[in-house]
Write an enzyme that holds these catalytic residues in place. Structure first.
Site, PDB file in Angstrom:
ATOM      1  N   GLY A  46     -23.815  54.270  72.046  1.00 54.61           N
ATOM      2  CA  GLY A  46     -25.073  54.221  71.301  1.00 54.61           C
ATOM      3  C   GLY A  46     -25.792  52.920  71.592  1.00 54.61           C
ATOM      4  CD  GLN A  51     -27.243  47.356  69.937  1.00 57.25           C
ATOM      5  OE1 GLN A  51     -27.433  48.559  69.896  1.00 57.25           O
ATOM      6  NE2 GLN A  51     -26.071  46.848  70.286  1.00 57.25           N
ATOM      7  CB  CYS A  91     -21.358  45.959  68.287  1.00 58.93           C
ATOM      8  SG  CYS A  91     -23.153  45.863  68.356  1.00 58.93           S
ATOM      9  CG  LEU A  92     -22.917  48.133  73.955  1.00 56.82           C
ATOM     10  CD1 LEU A  92     -24.036  49.026  74.482  1.00 56.82           C
ATOM     11  CD2 LEU A  92     -21.834  47.938  75.012  1.00 56.82           C
ATOM     12  CG  HIS A 133     -22.738  50.734  65.057  1.00 58.05           C
ATOM     13  ND1 HIS A 133     -21.598  49.949  65.100  1.00 58.05           N
ATOM     14  CD2 HIS A 133     -23.577  50.207  65.991  1.00 58.05           C
ATOM     15  CE1 HIS A 133     -21.756  48.990  66.007  1.00 58.05           C
ATOM     16  NE2 HIS A 133     -22.956  49.122  66.565  1.00 58.05           N
ATOM     17  CD  GLU A 134     -26.176  52.597  67.740  1.00 57.47           C
ATOM     18  OE1 GLU A 134     -26.856  51.557  67.738  1.00 57.47           O
ATOM     19  OE2 GLU A 134     -25.092  52.696  68.335  1.00 57.47           O
ATOM     20  CG  HIS A 137     -27.623  47.736  65.777  1.00 60.48           C
ATOM     21  ND1 HIS A 137     -27.282  46.395  65.886  1.00 60.48           N
ATOM     22  CD2 HIS A 137     -26.624  48.409  66.399  1.00 60.48           C
ATOM     23  CE1 HIS A 137     -26.132  46.281  66.547  1.00 60.48           C
ATOM     24  NE2 HIS A 137     -25.708  47.485  66.864  1.00 60.48           N
TER      25      HIS A 137
HETATM   26  O1  GNR Z   1     -20.319  51.576  72.359  1.00 59.22           O
HETATM   27  C1  GNR Z   1     -20.136  51.506  71.142  1.00 59.22           C
HETATM   28  N1  GNR Z   1     -18.972  51.968  70.619  1.00 59.22           N
HETATM   29  C2  GNR Z   1     -18.745  52.118  69.264  1.00 59.22           C
HETATM   30  C3  GNR Z   1     -17.442  52.350  68.848  1.00 59.22           C
HETATM   31  C4  GNR Z   1     -17.158  52.538  67.511  1.00 59.22           C
HETATM   32  C5  GNR Z   1     -18.167  52.468  66.581  1.00 59.22           C
HETATM   33  C6  GNR Z   1     -19.467  52.225  66.980  1.00 59.22           C
HETATM   34  C7  GNR Z   1     -19.771  52.047  68.303  1.00 59.22           C
HETATM   35  S1  GNR Z   1     -21.410  51.770  68.802  1.00 59.22           S
HETATM   36  C8  GNR Z   1     -21.164  50.876  70.295  1.00 59.22           C
HETATM   37  C9  GNR Z   1     -22.483  50.652  71.006  1.00 59.22           C
HETATM   38  C10 GNR Z   1     -23.386  49.776  70.164  1.00 59.22           C
HETATM   39  O2  GNR Z   1     -23.231  48.591  70.013  1.00 59.22           O
HETATM   40  N2  GNR Z   1     -24.347  50.376  69.510  1.00 59.22           N
HETATM   41  O3  GNR Z   1     -25.149  49.670  68.690  1.00 59.22           O
HETATM   42 NI    NI Z   2     -23.982  48.004  67.998  1.00 63.14          NI
END
Ligand code: GNR
Ligand code: NI
Length: 167
Positions: A46, A51, A91-92, A133-134, A137
């Site tokens: 995601g 980001q 998270c990236l 999670h997104e 953000h």
């Molecule tokens: O790549 C991602 N893996 C992930 C693993 C578990 C819970 C959430 C994520 S999201 C993350 C990519 C990212 O940072 N999205 O904002």
């Molecule tokens: Ni993230």
């Protein structure tokens, strides 16, 4: 298409609140395409526009095995949520850090697609985690903010050290 640079925690721009998209035009579709390319290349499941320093309510997600099910969500809203699950998240924007976060098990989401058409989606498991999670953000919240202050301090120290080594 283009790869976009990803902001790293604790960059203060990760805490900006993204604004709703008023018109889905070529600019928004280009952002979606560039975000998808950036997400697949990372690789991640995601990516939120926040980001990549674009403070618009745009998210891309693909939790499929073969990376064949790209979802673009513009102005996503959670209509309903139920249950609880604990998932080890990453998270990236917080590379190398993984920790457990408690979130809703199921969510019903409404969003616009890349054509500006409204749609609804019922999600559970990893897809439900990723959507939450997104959307966090877009509201300026990084997953580590679900952790204790002690852990947040340790994560900041670790990332600052990494940044010194890579610089
Ligand atoms: O790549 C991602 N893996 C992930 C693993 C578990 C819970 C959430 C994520 S999201 C993350 C990519 C990212 O940072 N999205 O904002
Ligand atoms: Ni993230």
């Amino acid at each position: 298409m283009a790869l976009l640079p990803i902001l790293r925690y604790p960059d203060p721009r990760l805490h900006k609140k993204a604004v709703p998209v008023l018109r889905i035009d070529e600019t928004v579709r280009k952002l979606i395409a560039d975000m998808a390319e950036t997400m697949y290349e990372a690789p991640g499941i995601g990516l939120a526009a926040t980001q990549v320093d674009e403070h618009k309510r745009v998210v891309v997600i693909d939790v499929s095995e073969d990376k064949s099910k790209l979802l673009a969500l513009v102005n996503p809203e959670i209509l309903e949520r139920s249950g609880e699950q604990v998932c080890e998240e990453g998270c990236l924007s917080v590379p190398g850090i993984y920790d457990k976060v408690t979130r809703s098990e199921r969510v019903r989401v409404r969003a616009l697609d890349a054509q500006g058409e409204p749609f609804e989606l019922e999600a559970e498991g990893l897809l439900a985690v990723c959507i939450q999670h997104e959307i966090d953000h877009l509201d300026g919240k990084v997953f580590v903010e679900h952790l204790s202050q002690l852990k947040q301090g340790r994560i900041k120290a670790k990332l600052a050290k990494q940044a010194r080594i890579t610089a």
